[in-house]
Design an enzyme around this catalytic site. Structure first.
Site, PDB file in Angstrom:
ATOM      1  N   GLN A 165       0.814  -1.215   0.000  1.00 45.30           N
ATOM      2  CA  GLN A 165       0.000   0.000   0.000  1.00 45.30           C
ATOM      3  C   GLN A 165       0.850   1.268   0.000  1.00 45.30           C
ATOM      4  OE1 GLN A 165      -2.628   1.278   3.519  1.00 45.30           O
ATOM      5  NE2 GLN A 165      -4.068   0.827   1.885  1.00 45.30           N
ATOM      6  N   GLU A 188      -4.982  10.337   7.111  1.00 41.02           N
ATOM      7  CA  GLU A 188      -6.225  10.384   6.368  1.00 41.02           C
ATOM      8  C   GLU A 188      -7.278  11.178   7.139  1.00 41.02           C
ATOM      9  OE1 GLU A 188      -6.836   6.503   4.780  1.00 41.02           O
ATOM     10  OE2 GLU A 188      -9.008   6.746   4.721  1.00 41.02           O
ATOM     11  N   ARG A 195      -7.493   4.067  -0.489  1.00 38.40           N
ATOM     12  CA  ARG A 195      -6.148   4.615  -0.602  1.00 38.40           C
ATOM     13  C   ARG A 195      -5.495   4.328  -1.947  1.00 38.40           C
ATOM     14  NH1 ARG A 195      -3.808   3.297   5.476  1.00 38.40           N
ATOM     15  NH2 ARG A 195      -5.006   4.961   6.473  1.00 38.40           N
ATOM     16  N   ARG A 230      -5.766  -2.324   1.985  1.00 42.80           N
ATOM     17  CA  ARG A 230      -6.271  -2.189   3.340  1.00 42.80           C
ATOM     18  C   ARG A 230      -7.000  -0.861   3.516  1.00 42.80           C
ATOM     19  NH1 ARG A 230      -4.601   0.424   7.815  1.00 42.80           N
ATOM     20  NH2 ARG A 230      -2.505   0.940   7.104  1.00 42.80           N
TER      21      ARG A 230
END
Ligand code: SF4
Ligand code: SF4
Ligand code: FES
Lengths: 246, 608
Positions: free
Chosen positions: B234, B253, B309, B415
């Site tokens: 990620q 975030e 994401r 994720r």
């Protein structure tokens, strides 16, 4: 690119000396970057602790130009670079090597403070109801990143080496966080007075000035704890009351 | 064997972030002896960096939430290559794990009626993240640490494991060294839990600290365990990009959850330009609706900045590549604009995002209440890792368990934010519980003294080679070249020819790593430590690259320029990495078990 001189303490328990290193300085660099650069270029075995590089883990504590600092949050642009930048390990703890000190005492002290003990849950489902303002009251203490810089500057530890009698500002903050926790019902005042030596603190406020998390250690944590101890153990009216209440 | 300091436990936990600590607490609660090894000091692990919160469908803020919705969100976020049973267990057990933290002293932000407050986050349908401002990770690790130190657990701080010890196939201990003196240590245990976190240090731009060198991944691999999903790395969309020394440090975030918007150099909110079809029904199509969502309007749909994401990171890369980036090669993330829309705006921002305020102010000289931040993608998290049993977290090797980031399955191809802290708690607990059960059923194994001596000799080799120190054999230089190569060749946008080049580069660096030299002695010598970590970094880099070549499609975090679409064939495949008998790395494809009708029905009902 500018070059700067970094005078770094190299050594271990048996002694050591300042050693000069020259390295390039670029925009935005912090002291820890310079240490890493020197480590990669010319001193592969230069010992230093770090993890987050963002002021969140409290690993990279040292004394930069004689001041207690997190190396990862000390920008070179804030230091005079026309003279050598000195970097030394924390002085209140035994040396391991170079910038790394033995801080294990702190971890032992923590185990001696009575742990969090909550009141019975408020709701049938086993949860509690807490007001946001009660949460906020202790958040300041819970921001602590355990960098131990406050321990490093406290004269009771640094100069008088009373590590056996005094837990130091970090653990007074920790005790305050527990004592003022909205759910906690444990009583730590007798320990504070005796084994933890809150009385050794004479409110010089050096700890508060050194805290990178800007925790008002003395005014918000230590003084209220001292007051509670005084109320309990020295207040004559209270003492009398206790006699009557058995 | 007498030359080594030895320690014996029923359960040995390697790693003391959230997963390791939670596992240790559970195992010791089950009445077995527990030792924990951590590379740093206690409480410094990467978990402290987690900012946003812990995802758990407690439904304190929106009573439409429930484990089914959380399960469906997790599966959709992971593009349906997750282990569905793990996603189910995770969604069901996360609320209890959060409440338990509160019973151990964690203090979360509250709702008006005094319950745990939950916030919005990318990919989560309802406000779901229990949090404390933007320092939830610190609260979590400190709570577990302060609880754990009273449980009779033995901690070995600043100690690194270089090899797992086996009796036949079974893992029966670990071999390592302490940083302070460089003494070798032998740990014997009936069960070993890996909780070593991620692999971020394989890349040049990362939010991870020096510790994240894929140790658990590599230890498990060399012990014969399967690694899966290694292609899914990620890249968090928002890392700092300026100044250079802070490049990669995470920007939570939570900034977007509080109303922060992404803009390109032309001032456009480019996230509105491309909203994936499967998220369209739940995504706002205008700025006003997005803002209302951030303020808790239940009728509003989320702004596109809160898409998953992988998607946000790719949109940012697109803007930068097409010349609409910010001056230092990122895009703009602006939270200051909300000032005009909330009372006491600047104070509001500082209160909601205190550590972000602090971080930009002190490291970049930027006041986020007044100016936009510059952000760009940063390597953040490995979805891939040790293949484990969903119920017990045991790997394919007996006696070896894994939990947290170094284990795989829950997150699939991508994720969701907030699902990491809940993962740590849910599966850390399960790993501890089952490792303790396993330990109670077994006896200590036999450790081969010859293996110990060979392992010790290998570990000492870099120090003994120090006469030949030069750039070729400099451990920092080898690590740096690997990071640059992985960043350039196996990054966000991937191409087979580039990844083939990466395989060659990795092989060349592995050759150099065999001759690496570390001047100095064994005492707290970072050059030596870096040299010893190289093998792990090279192993995980090879695994990521080979798996990424094998998956011929774009899905979640894996984006292939040469296979830009999702493929229904590849979508039913798990890529498995295993060490072959001849010591080479083998890649195999396995068919994913189909979703059960029950799981399918929950997904259908909750993703409309
Ligand atoms: S205020 Fe007290 S605890 Fe703080 S540095 Fe001074 S003596 Fe030490
Ligand atoms: S109170 Fe402040 S100075 Fe002391 S350990 Fe905590 S963060 Fe560091
Ligand atoms: S490295 Fe974490 S505080 Fe400096």
């Amino acid at each position: 690119m500018a070059r700067a001189i970094f005078s770094i303490w190299r050594g271990d328990q048996s002694g050591g000396a300042m050693q000069d290193y020259v390295t390039e300085v670029s925009e935005g660099m912090v002291v820890l970057d310079a240490v890493h650069q020197i480590q990669a270029e010319s001193a592969h075995d230069l010992a230093v602790r770090w993890n987050c590089k963002a002021g969140k883990c409290g690993s990279c504590s040292a004394e930069v130009n004689g001041k207690p600092r997190l190396m990862c949050m000390t920008r070179l642009s804030d230091l005079p670079l026309d003279e050598p930048v000195t970097i030394e390990p924390m002085q209140a703890f035994p040396s391991i090597r170079d910038l790394v000190t033995d801080v294990s005492w702190n971890f032992e002290v923590k185990t001696k403070i009575k742990k969090f003990t909550p009141r019975p849950p408020d709701a049938a489902d086993g949860t509690w109801r807490i007001a946001q303002e009660d949460v906020e009251r202790v958040q300041e203490f819970r921001k602590c990143i355990e960098c131990f810089l406050c321990q490093d500057v406290c004269h009771v530890l640094r100069d008088h080496h009373l590590h056996d009698a005094f837990i130091g500002p970090r653990f007074l903050v920790y005790t305050a966080a527990l004592e003022m926790h909205p759910l906690d019902v444990e009583d730590r005042l007798a320990d504070l007075k005796e084994a933890h030596g809150v009385g050794y603190c004479n409110i010089t406020k050096c700890c508060t000035k050194s805290c990178p998390e800007h925790i008002t250690i003395t005014d918000n944590a230590i003084i209220p704890l001292k007051e509670r101890v005084v109320d309990r153990f020295y207040d004559p009216v209270r003492r009398l009351l206790r006699v009557f209440q058995g | 064997m007498s030359d080594y300091q030895t320690h014996q436990y029923d359960v040995l936990v390697i790693g003391a972030g959230g997963a390791g600590l939670r596992a240790a607490i559970e195992a010791s609660g089950a009445g077995v002896s527990v030792g924990v090894i951590c590379k740093s000091l206690l409480g410094k692990a990467h978990t402290v960096m987690a900012e946003g919160g812990i995802a758990a469908a407690m439904a304190n803020v929106d009573d439409r939430d429930g484990w089914q919705v959380h399960f469906a969100d997790t599966m959709r976020g992971g593009q349906y290559v997750n282990n569905a049973r793990m996603a189910e267990i995770h969604a069901k057990e996360a609320p209890e794990r959060v409440r338990e933290l509160e019973a151990w002293g964690a203090l979360f932000d509250r709702t008006k009626d005094g319950r745990i407050l939950q916030r919005n986050f990318g990919g989560h349908r309802y406000p779901r993240l229990a949090h404390v401002g933007d320092r939830t990770g610190l609260e979590l690790i400190r709570t577990l640490q302060d609880h754990g130190i009273h449980q009779g657990i033995q901690f070995h701080m600043e100690c690194t494991v270089t090899r797992l010890l086996q009796d036949g196939d079974r893992v029966v201990g670990a071999f390592g060294y302490d940083r302070e003196k460089g003494r070798f240590r032998v740990f014997t245990a009936k069960a070993v839990i890996l909780a070593t976190g991620g692999i971020g240090r394989a890349y040049a731009v990362t939010s991870n600290s020096w510790e994240y060198t894929g140790d658990g991944h590599a230890l498990a691999y060399h012990a014969g365990a399967d690694l899966i999903d290694m292609e899914f790395v990620q890249f968090h969309p928002t890392g700092m990009v300026w100044p250079p020394s802070v490049r990669g440090i995470l920007v939570t975030e939570g900034v977007r959850g509080e109303g922060g918007v992404l803009r390109n150099s032309a001032g456009q909110r480019f996230m509105f330009d491309h909203i994936p079809d499967n998220y369209k029904p739940q995504t706002a199509d205008n700025e006003d609706e997005g803002w209302r969502y951030c303020q808790g309007d239940k009728a509003a749909r989320r702004p596109p900045e809160l898409l998953t994401r992988d998607h946000v990171a790719r949109c940012i890369v697109r803007e930068i590549r097409e010349g609409r980036g910010s001056p230092h090669g990122g895009v703009f993330l602006d939270i200051s604009w909300i000032k005009a829309h909330v009372p006491d705006g600047e104070a509001h921002i500082r209160k909601k995002l205190p550590s972000m305020y602090h971080q930009f102010k002190e490291l970049a000289g930027i006041d986020i209440t007044k100016e936009p931040m510059e952000v760009g993608p940063t390597t953040h998290y490995a979805m891939g890792g040790v293949r484990v049993d969903a119920e017990t977290q045991m790997s394919s090797v007996p006696g070896l368990f894994a939990a947290g980031e170094c284990a795989a399955g829950l997150h699939g191809a991508n994720r969701l934010g907030g699902n990491s802290l809940s993962d740590l708690l849910v599966f850390g607990k399960r790993a501890g519980e089952h490792a303790a059960l396993y330990a109670k059923r077994t006896t200590q194994g036999e450790v081969d003294g010859g293996v110990l001596d060979r392992t010790a000799a290998e570990a000492l080799a870099p120090i003994e080679r120090q006469g030949a120190a030069n750039a070729e054999s400099n451990p920092f230089a080898i690590q740096h070249e690997l990071q640059e190569a992985m960043q350039r060749l196996v990054g966000i946008v991937r191409l087979e020819s580039e990844m083939r080049e990466a395989v060659t580069v990795i092989a060349g660096l592995a050759e150099r790593a065999r001759r690496v030299s570390a001047p100095g002695n064994r005492e707290y010598n970072p050059g030596w430590h870096t040299a010893l970590d190289l093998d792990n970094l090279l192993t995980v880099s090879e695994a990521v690259t080979l798996a990424a070549i094998e998956r011929k499609e774009s899905r979640g975090a894996q984006f292939r320029e040469d296979y830009q679409e999702k493929s229904s064939v590849e979508g039913q495949v798990t890529i498995v990495i295993r060490k072959a008998g001849d010591g080479t790395m083998r890649v195999t494809r396995e068919t994913l078990p189909p979703l059960s009708p029950e799981h399918q029905a929950i997904i259908d009902a909750n993703t409309a």
